[in-house]
Design an enzyme around this catalytic site. Structure first.
Site, PDB file in Angstrom:
ATOM      1  N   LYS A  89      16.332  -3.913  -1.555  1.00 20.79           N
ATOM      2  CA  LYS A  89      17.342  -4.764  -0.938  1.00 20.79           C
ATOM      3  C   LYS A  89      18.246  -3.941  -0.039  1.00 20.79           C
ATOM      4  O   LYS A  89      18.703  -2.895  -0.503  1.00 20.79           O
ATOM      5  CB  LYS A  89      18.148  -5.434  -2.054  1.00 20.79           C
ATOM      6  N   LYS A  98      18.806  -0.648  -4.197  1.00 22.62           N
ATOM      7  CA  LYS A  98      19.759  -1.488  -3.479  1.00 22.62           C
ATOM      8  C   LYS A  98      20.668  -0.588  -2.648  1.00 22.62           C
ATOM      9  O   LYS A  98      21.346   0.287  -3.182  1.00 22.62           O
ATOM     10  CB  LYS A  98      20.588  -2.320  -4.462  1.00 22.62           C
TER      11      LYS A  98
HETATM   12  C1  PBG Z   1      26.581  -8.160  -5.709  1.00 22.26           C
HETATM   13  C2  PBG Z   1      25.500  -8.725  -4.901  1.00 22.26           C
HETATM   14  C3  PBG Z   1      25.451  -8.675  -3.514  1.00 22.26           C
HETATM   15  C4  PBG Z   1      24.329  -9.371  -3.105  1.00 22.26           C
HETATM   16  C5  PBG Z   1      23.677  -9.828  -4.257  1.00 22.26           C
HETATM   17  N1  PBG Z   1      24.420  -9.406  -5.374  1.00 22.26           N
HETATM   18  C6  PBG Z   1      26.428  -8.107  -2.540  1.00 22.26           C
HETATM   19  C7  PBG Z   1      26.958  -6.773  -2.720  1.00 22.26           C
HETATM   20  O1  PBG Z   1      26.343  -5.895  -3.324  1.00 22.26           O
HETATM   21  O2  PBG Z   1      28.064  -6.581  -2.227  1.00 22.26           O
HETATM   22  C8  PBG Z   1      23.947  -9.558  -1.671  1.00 22.26           C
HETATM   23  C9  PBG Z   1      23.027 -10.656  -1.346  1.00 22.26           C
HETATM   24  C10 PBG Z   1      23.024 -11.034   0.091  1.00 22.26           C
HETATM   25  O3  PBG Z   1      23.653 -10.401   0.958  1.00 22.26           O
HETATM   26  O4  PBG Z   1      22.361 -12.035   0.381  1.00 22.26           O
HETATM   27  N2  PBG Z   1      26.342  -7.832  -6.992  1.00 22.26           N
END
Ligand code: PBG
Length: 331
Positions: A256, A202
């Site tokens: 991601k 991520k």
């Molecule tokens: C946070 C989380 C995020 C997303 C999923 N879980 C955002 C972040 O890490 O700030 C992002 C999903 C998206 O942008 O559609 N735990």
């Protein structure tokens, strides 16, 4: 492959593109609603169950509304829903204890879905940001995001979600050691069949902006997430993270965001051959949806963007377009 090719005119690629039937027969990859996980936002804050301004067409739903969305998923053939809570700001603290409250919003929504449509798989988000007054995925002390203390909190959170009936836990926090700790906790508590879909690779991405609006974390977040999420300049590190999470007991892994990281998806699938998912995140959705709604591109771009993940080797995709895809594929 190339040595077996006849020279022109023995080989004419256009022969297999001549009719729809031949194109179908020669098609290598397919997109099906069965490959999709539909992320939905849930809230019990009065008046917050409205469209997210930066995500046209995406609404926050009440607990009842989420159960109805799961029924819609079942009707459309979408196998799984992923829940994200928009928490009442009054419940956010620096210690984040609402995250493991058995009756928190997310856990109530899991139960409501499981009561309404048990056959739809429910995935939950394991990270502290919806409950954290400081907006981070981990517990913050003196400006530092604490790893090991956060992992302990995440295990408590994961157990409460498993207890509520979640089928798949999605740790999205990027702390080190959380998969092993969660897996051990689940085994010890008798939740041996709860799956973990690790957000293994991520990235610290600006594509998450609309999501942070959707869950109400934008205002709270102090600073950025670069000390725990990945540097967009890395991809060998993604393979090491996937290897680590698999060794700790992840059943499935995720890359991601999605589209800007297709190379990472392809490398992960080629290197490990494990169930591999991409998250087409909120900023990707906003860009494509915005252009479609403005009439700048046809909605076929949605299918094309998702086919890219299949081609890159992903087994499935988390996408806010899931119900749109079902309707486009059906027409
Ligand atoms: C946070 C989380 C995020 C997303 C999923 N879980 C955002 C972040 O890490 O700030 C992002 C999903 C998206 O942008 O559609 N735990």
């Amino acid at each position: 492959m190339t040595p077996n090719q006849a020279p022109f005119p023995g080989l004419r690629f256009r022969r297999l593109r001549r009719t729809a039937a031949l194109r179908d027969l020669a098609q290598e990859h397919r997109l099906s609603v069965k490959d999709l996980i539909w992320p939905v936002f849930v809230t019990d804050v009065p008046g917050a169950d409205v469209e997210v301004p930066s995500m046209p067409g995406v609404v926050r739903r009440t607990v009842d509304g989420v159960a109805r969305a799961a029924e819609e998923a079942a009707t459309l053939g979408i196998p799984a829903i992923c829940l994200f809570p928009y928490t009442d700001p009054a419940l956010k603290t620096e210690t984040c204890e609402e995250a493991w409250n058995p009756d928190n919003l997310s856990n109530r929504a899991v139960r409501a879905i499981k009561a309404a449509v048990p056959e739809v798989a429910v995935m939950t988000d394991v990270a502290l940001d919806p409950y954290n007054a400081l907006g981070h995925d981990g517990i913050v002390r003196d400006g530092v995001i604490l790893n090991d203390e956060t992992v302990e909190a995440l295990v408590r959170m994961a157990l409460a979600q498993a207890e509520a009936g979640a089928d798949i836990l999605g740790p999205s926090d990027m702390m080190d050691g959380r998969i092993g700790a969660m897996r051990a906790g689940l085994e010890a508590a008798g939740h041996k069949d709860v799956a973990i879909l690790s957000y293994a690779a991520k990235y610290a991405s600006a594509f998450y902006g609309p999501f942070r609006d959707a869950v109400g974390a934008s205002g709270a977040l102090k600073g950025d997430k670069k000390t725990y999420q990945m540097n967009p300049g890395n991809s060998d590190e993604a393979l090491r993270l996937v290897a680590r999470d698999l060794s700790e007991g992840a059943d499935m892994v995720m890359v991601k965001p999605g589209m800007p990281y297709l190379d990472v998806c392809a490398r992960v699938k080629a290197a490990f051959g494990v169930p591999t998912y991409a998250y087409q995140v909120s900023g990707e959705y906003a860009m494509l949806k915005g252009a479609v709604l403005n009439g700048w591109v046809k909605d076929e771009v949605i299918l094309e963007s998702l086919m890219a993940f299949r081609r890159a080797g992903c087994d499935g995709v988390l996408t806010y377009f899931a119900p749109d895809v079902a309707r486009i594929l059906a027409r």
